[in-house]
Motif scaffolding. Structure first.
Motif, short mmCIF file in Angstrom:
data_model
loop_
_atom_site.label_atom_id
_atom_site.label_comp_id
_atom_site.label_asym_id
_atom_site.label_seq_id
_atom_site.Cartn_x
_atom_site.Cartn_y
_atom_site.Cartn_z
N TRP A 112 11.19 -4.45 -11.77
CA TRP A 112 10.32 -4.97 -10.72
C TRP A 112 10.65 -4.42 -9.34
O TRP A 112 9.95 -4.69 -8.38
CB TRP A 112 10.40 -6.50 -10.69
N ASN A 113 11.69 -3.63 -9.22
CA ASN A 113 12.12 -3.17 -7.91
C ASN A 113 11.05 -2.39 -7.15
O ASN A 113 11.06 -2.37 -5.93
CB ASN A 113 13.39 -2.32 -8.01
N TYR A 114 10.15 -1.74 -7.84
CA TYR A 114 9.14 -0.91 -7.18
C TYR A 114 7.73 -1.41 -7.42
O TYR A 114 6.77 -0.71 -7.15
CB TYR A 114 9.28 0.54 -7.65
N LEU A 115 7.59 -2.64 -7.91
CA LEU A 115 6.28 -3.13 -8.32
C LEU A 115 5.74 -4.25 -7.45
O LEU A 115 4.66 -4.75 -7.74
CB LEU A 115 6.34 -3.61 -9.78
N GLY A 116 6.46 -4.65 -6.44
CA GLY A 116 5.92 -5.74 -5.64
C GLY A 116 6.69 -6.01 -4.36
O GLY A 116 7.85 -5.62 -4.23
N ASP A 148 -4.14 -3.91 4.69
CA ASP A 148 -3.58 -2.64 5.16
C ASP A 148 -3.16 -1.72 4.02
O ASP A 148 -2.50 -0.71 4.24
CB ASP A 148 -2.39 -2.91 6.09
N GLY A 149 -3.50 -2.08 2.78
CA GLY A 149 -3.28 -1.18 1.64
C GLY A 149 -1.90 -1.21 1.03
O GLY A 149 -1.58 -0.36 0.21
N HIS A 150 -1.05 -2.17 1.41
CA HIS A 150 0.27 -2.25 0.78
C HIS A 150 0.17 -2.78 -0.65
O HIS A 150 1.00 -2.45 -1.49
CB HIS A 150 1.20 -3.16 1.60
N VAL A 151 -0.82 -3.61 -0.90
CA VAL A 151 -1.17 -4.06 -2.26
C VAL A 151 -2.67 -3.86 -2.42
O VAL A 151 -3.41 -3.88 -1.44
CB VAL A 151 -0.78 -5.55 -2.52
N PRO A 152 -3.15 -3.63 -3.65
CA PRO A 152 -4.58 -3.44 -3.85
C PRO A 152 -5.35 -4.75 -3.69
O PRO A 152 -4.76 -5.83 -3.74
CB PRO A 152 -4.67 -2.92 -5.29
N GLU A 153 -6.65 -4.64 -3.54
CA GLU A 153 -7.47 -5.84 -3.40
C GLU A 153 -7.32 -6.75 -4.61
O GLU A 153 -7.37 -7.97 -4.49
CB GLU A 153 -8.93 -5.46 -3.21
N ASN A 154 -7.06 -6.18 -5.77
CA ASN A 154 -6.89 -6.97 -6.99
C ASN A 154 -5.40 -7.19 -7.32
O ASN A 154 -5.03 -7.26 -8.48
CB ASN A 154 -7.61 -6.32 -8.17
N TYR A 155 -4.58 -7.33 -6.28
CA TYR A 155 -3.15 -7.59 -6.49
C TYR A 155 -2.95 -8.82 -7.37
O TYR A 155 -3.83 -9.66 -7.51
CB TYR A 155 -2.44 -7.77 -5.14
N THR A 156 -1.76 -8.92 -7.94
CA THR A 156 -1.39 -10.09 -8.73
C THR A 156 -0.31 -10.87 -7.99
O THR A 156 0.66 -10.29 -7.51
CB THR A 156 -0.89 -9.68 -10.12
N ASN A 185 -1.21 -14.92 -11.56
CA ASN A 185 -1.16 -14.59 -12.98
C ASN A 185 0.29 -14.49 -13.38
O ASN A 185 1.03 -13.66 -12.87
CB ASN A 185 -1.87 -13.27 -13.24
N ALA A 186 0.71 -15.32 -14.31
CA ALA A 186 2.11 -15.33 -14.75
C ALA A 186 2.43 -14.22 -15.71
O ALA A 186 3.59 -13.96 -16.00
CB ALA A 186 2.44 -16.67 -15.41
N SER A 187 1.43 -13.52 -16.22
CA SER A 187 1.66 -12.46 -17.19
C SER A 187 2.67 -11.46 -16.65
O SER A 187 2.65 -11.10 -15.48
CB SER A 187 0.34 -11.75 -17.49
N LEU A 188 3.54 -11.00 -17.52
CA LEU A 188 4.54 -10.04 -17.09
C LEU A 188 4.07 -8.60 -17.19
O LEU A 188 4.86 -7.68 -17.14
CB LEU A 188 5.83 -10.22 -17.91
N ALA A 189 2.77 -8.40 -17.30
CA ALA A 189 2.25 -7.03 -17.27
C ALA A 189 2.64 -6.41 -15.93
O ALA A 189 2.67 -7.06 -14.91
CB ALA A 189 0.74 -7.05 -17.41
#
Length: 192
Positions: A112-116, A148-156, A185-189
């Protein structure tokens, strides 16, 4: 219920380029990390934490508490910096942790270090919710992140316990609430 509705109403109030003001690292006396690794320009997740400590109610109190978090994370846990991207004090102010675009080794489960980005509300929220002001600042920060684009509009949106089973973070009362928010969304995807 009011806080949930407040969060939902504020989601649409963001204007691109109007990120909330915050105290910077140098202002709270951050130690420089021995290394940082750039994150991708856009990451898919927002991970919500609580500090599981007392809260802070003034800027000077929050500075001292945040500095103690960084010291603990670097010296006791062996991480390269404070674990959180941003923090929100009980005083209602925002504080830069690692900030945008920087990741350090060992601050989350490795995958998860680079995913959120990690947003920490200072306090313990097992039996009570953060203040309405803290929740409003969190909403503003999340809107800034996607605007500002740090996360997408459909972020989780996830709670810390959704990405690391060894914790009760962000506290049960707060966790119960964030599960009702848009994007949760709790999914770990690992991608959307």
């Amino acid at each position: 219920m009011r806080q949930i509705l407040l969060f939902g109403l504020l989601v649409f109030a963001y204007v691109k380029g109007e990120c909330p003001a915050m105290y910077q690292r140098f202002q709270w006396g951050a130690a420089p990390p021995p290394q940082t690794i750039p994150m991708p320009p856009t990451v898919p997740n927002v991970v919500i934490h609580h500090s599981a400590t007392r809260t802070c109610t003034s800027v000077s109190d929050c500075f001292a508490l945040i500095k103690s978090f960084q010291t603990n994370h670097m010296t006791e846990r062996g991480w390269d910096d404070i674990a959180y991207s941003f923090l929100i004090g009980g005083d209602g102010n925002l504080y830069e942790g690692r900030g945008w675009g920087r990741q350090v080794q060992g601050t989350q489960p490795p995958e998860w270090n680079y995913l959120g980005y990690t947003f920490c509300l200072i306090g313990t929220f097992e039996d009570e919710l953060p203040t309405a002001e803290q929740l409003e600042r969190l909403n503003n920060l999340i809107n800034c992140a996607w605007g500002d684009g740090h996360v997408p509009e459909n972020y989780t949106l996830r709670g810390h316990r959704d990405v690391y089973a060894g914790t009760a973070c962000p506290g049960q009362a707060f966790y119960d609430q964030i599960q009702t928010w848009p994007h949760y969304n709790a999914s770990l995807a690992t991608s959307n």
